[in-house]
Design a protein around this motif. Structure first.
Motif, PDB file in Angstrom:
ATOM      1  N   PHE A 110       0.879  -1.158   0.000  1.00 11.26           N
ATOM      2  CA  PHE A 110       0.000   0.000   0.000  1.00 11.26           C
ATOM      3  C   PHE A 110       0.914   1.204   0.000  1.00 11.26           C
ATOM      4  CE2 PHE A 110      -2.917   3.026   2.323  1.00 11.26           C
ATOM      5  CZ  PHE A 110      -3.761   3.219   1.246  1.00 11.26           C
ATOM      6  N   ARG A 111       0.807   2.005  -1.057  1.00 10.65           N
ATOM      7  CA  ARG A 111       1.711   3.143  -1.264  1.00 10.65           C
ATOM      8  C   ARG A 111       0.898   4.422  -1.414  1.00 10.65           C
ATOM      9  NH1 ARG A 111       6.161   2.646  -5.922  1.00 10.65           N
ATOM     10  NH2 ARG A 111       7.047   1.243  -4.375  1.00 10.65           N
ATOM     11  N   LEU A 112       1.351   5.494  -0.759  1.00  8.33           N
ATOM     12  CA  LEU A 112       0.732   6.815  -0.830  1.00  8.33           C
ATOM     13  C   LEU A 112       1.722   7.775  -1.459  1.00  8.33           C
ATOM     14  CD1 LEU A 112      -0.664   6.915   2.818  1.00  8.33           C
ATOM     15  CD2 LEU A 112      -1.781   6.032   0.763  1.00  8.33           C
ATOM     16  N   TYR A 113       1.280   8.538  -2.460  1.00  7.03           N
ATOM     17  CA  TYR A 113       2.156   9.421  -3.225  1.00  7.03           C
ATOM     18  C   TYR A 113       1.924  10.887  -2.882  1.00  7.03           C
ATOM     19  CZ  TYR A 113       3.024   5.476  -6.375  1.00  7.03           C
ATOM     20  OH  TYR A 113       3.374   4.271  -6.902  1.00  7.03           O
ATOM     21  N   ASP A 114       3.000  11.649  -2.935  1.00  5.26           N
ATOM     22  CA  ASP A 114       2.954  13.112  -2.919  1.00  5.26           C
ATOM     23  C   ASP A 114       3.399  13.529  -4.316  1.00  5.26           C
ATOM     24  OD1 ASP A 114       3.556  15.840  -2.748  1.00  5.26           O
ATOM     25  OD2 ASP A 114       4.271  15.681  -0.688  1.00  5.26           O
ATOM     26  N   ALA A 115       2.435  13.858  -5.185  1.00  8.79           N
ATOM     27  CA  ALA A 115       2.729  14.123  -6.597  1.00  8.79           C
ATOM     28  C   ALA A 115       3.647  15.325  -6.782  1.00  8.79           C
ATOM     29  CB  ALA A 115       1.428  14.320  -7.377  1.00  8.79           C
ATOM     30  N   SER A 116       3.497  16.372  -5.990  1.00  6.52           N
ATOM     31  CA  SER A 116       4.339  17.570  -6.147  1.00  6.52           C
ATOM     32  C   SER A 116       5.797  17.290  -5.829  1.00  6.52           C
ATOM     33  CB  SER A 116       3.844  18.706  -5.243  1.00  6.52           C
ATOM     34  OG  SER A 116       2.584  19.140  -5.654  1.00  6.52           O
ATOM     35  N   ALA A 117       6.029  16.491  -4.798  1.00  2.94           N
ATOM     36  CA  ALA A 117       7.395  16.185  -4.372  1.00  2.94           C
ATOM     37  C   ALA A 117       7.966  14.956  -5.074  1.00  2.94           C
ATOM     38  CB  ALA A 117       7.430  15.976  -2.858  1.00  2.94           C
ATOM     39  N   SER A 118       7.142  14.223  -5.819  1.00  4.92           N
ATOM     40  CA  SER A 118       7.537  12.952  -6.443  1.00  4.92           C
ATOM     41  C   SER A 118       8.130  11.994  -5.405  1.00  4.92           C
ATOM     42  CB  SER A 118       8.531  13.194  -7.581  1.00  4.92           C
ATOM     43  OG  SER A 118       7.939  13.947  -8.607  1.00  4.92           O
ATOM     44  N   LYS A 119       7.462  11.892  -4.264  1.00  5.02           N
ATOM     45  CA  LYS A 119       7.885  11.017  -3.162  1.00  5.02           C
ATOM     46  C   LYS A 119       6.708  10.149  -2.738  1.00  5.02           C
ATOM     47  CE  LYS A 119      11.908  13.028  -2.828  1.00  5.02           C
ATOM     48  NZ  LYS A 119      13.139  12.357  -3.177  1.00  5.02           N
ATOM     49  N   TYR A 120       7.018   9.070  -2.001  1.00  4.87           N
ATOM     50  CA  TYR A 120       5.951   8.216  -1.491  1.00  4.87           C
ATOM     51  C   TYR A 120       6.340   7.598  -0.168  1.00  4.87           C
ATOM     52  CZ  TYR A 120       8.665   4.286  -3.411  1.00  4.87           C
ATOM     53  OH  TYR A 120       9.654   3.383  -3.698  1.00  4.87           O
ATOM     54  N   ILE A 121       5.325   7.087   0.530  1.00  7.12           N
ATOM     55  CA  ILE A 121       5.511   6.247   1.706  1.00  7.12           C
ATOM     56  C   ILE A 121       4.757   4.954   1.431  1.00  7.12           C
ATOM     57  CG2 ILE A 121       5.872   8.137   3.320  1.00  7.12           C
ATOM     58  CD1 ILE A 121       2.967   7.861   4.221  1.00  7.12           C
ATOM     59  N   GLN A 122       5.218   3.848   2.024  1.00  7.37           N
ATOM     60  CA  GLN A 122       4.541   2.577   1.778  1.00  7.37           C
ATOM     61  C   GLN A 122       4.811   1.587   2.888  1.00  7.37           C
ATOM     62  OE1 GLN A 122       5.990   0.660  -1.817  1.00  7.37           O
ATOM     63  NE2 GLN A 122       7.588  -0.396  -0.720  1.00  7.37           N
ATOM     64  N   VAL A 123       3.946   0.584   2.961  1.00  7.00           N
ATOM     65  CA  VAL A 123       4.185  -0.614   3.749  1.00  7.00           C
ATOM     66  C   VAL A 123       4.032  -1.787   2.805  1.00  7.00           C
ATOM     67  CG1 VAL A 123       3.274  -2.112   5.575  1.00  7.00           C
ATOM     68  CG2 VAL A 123       3.521   0.328   5.989  1.00  7.00           C
ATOM     69  N   ARG A 124       4.958  -2.759   2.925  1.00  6.96           N
ATOM     70  CA  ARG A 124       4.940  -3.968   2.088  1.00  6.96           C
ATOM     71  C   ARG A 124       4.856  -5.185   2.993  1.00  6.96           C
ATOM     72  NH1 ARG A 124       9.980  -4.579   0.741  1.00  6.96           N
ATOM     73  NH2 ARG A 124      10.247  -6.467   1.910  1.00  6.96           N
ATOM     74  N   LEU A 125       3.939  -6.085   2.672  1.00  8.43           N
ATOM     75  CA  LEU A 125       3.832  -7.360   3.364  1.00  8.43           C
ATOM     76  C   LEU A 125       4.350  -8.448   2.452  1.00  8.43           C
ATOM     77  CD1 LEU A 125       0.188  -7.251   4.801  1.00  8.43           C
ATOM     78  CD2 LEU A 125       2.298  -6.506   5.903  1.00  8.43           C
TER      79      LEU A 125
END
Length: 177
Positions: free
Chosen positions: A33-48
């Protein structure tokens, strides 16, 4: 490769907001599950690192508490939270409300022709972080709960229970068909 279950507001022009997918890359294999910040071209995620059994229904819920860090993401598999691997890119601030549409079961942007290899049912999006107790109630020992009248429900796609292909009707009160 990647298999997207749900992709929020992605047109292929770097404007994605969120995605739930199986696949490789971006820190390994597994359910992400990944969440994006389009302006910064960055993301946070958790992977199982999970193996979903073929021909067996699996209830998956991903939640986020809005903290701006991967530590605020939870992924539940059949109402249980297996341990996951967190990834937070420096510079991530928040998701943004882009104009791109929500897609369910496609790889890539709206109108893509590569599809999820499996069945998807009872997709819902909420305007709040669901608690572990709420996730357990939705799971309902493997029988989906009727979400009619649920507070903070932004969209609920029953995937064939209401309407007919290619239209997927929204069973919430918001009309996001």
């Amino acid at each position: 490769g990647n298999t997207r279950i749900l992709m929020g507001k992605h047109s292929g022009a770097g404007d994605e907001e969120y995605e739930l997918r199986f696949g490789s890359g971006g820190g390994g294999n597994g359910l992400r599950f990944r969440l994006y910040d389009a302006s910064a071209s960055k993301y946070i995620q958790v992977r199982l690192d999970v193996n979903i059994t073929a021909s067996v229904w699996t209830h998956i819920v991903a939640t986020y508490d809005g903290t701006g860090d991967a530590g605020g993401i939870q992924i539940y598999e059949n109402a249980v939270t297996p341990s996951g691997t967190e990834l937070s890119q420096s510079g991530y601030v928040a998701m943004e409300n882009t104009a791109a549409p929500l897609t369910i079961g496609t790889i890539g942007a709206q109108g893509g022709t590569t599809y999820f290899n499996g069945h998807i049912d009872e997709v819902s999006i909420w305007g709040k972080e669901l608690s572990a107790a709420e996730v357990l109630a939705m799971y309902n020992t493997g029988t989906p709960t009727d979400l009619t009248g649920s507070a903070d429900l932004n969209g609920w796609w029953r995937m064939g229970d209401v309407g007919a292909y290619p239209t997927i009707n929204d069973s919430s009160t918001h009309g996001n068909t």
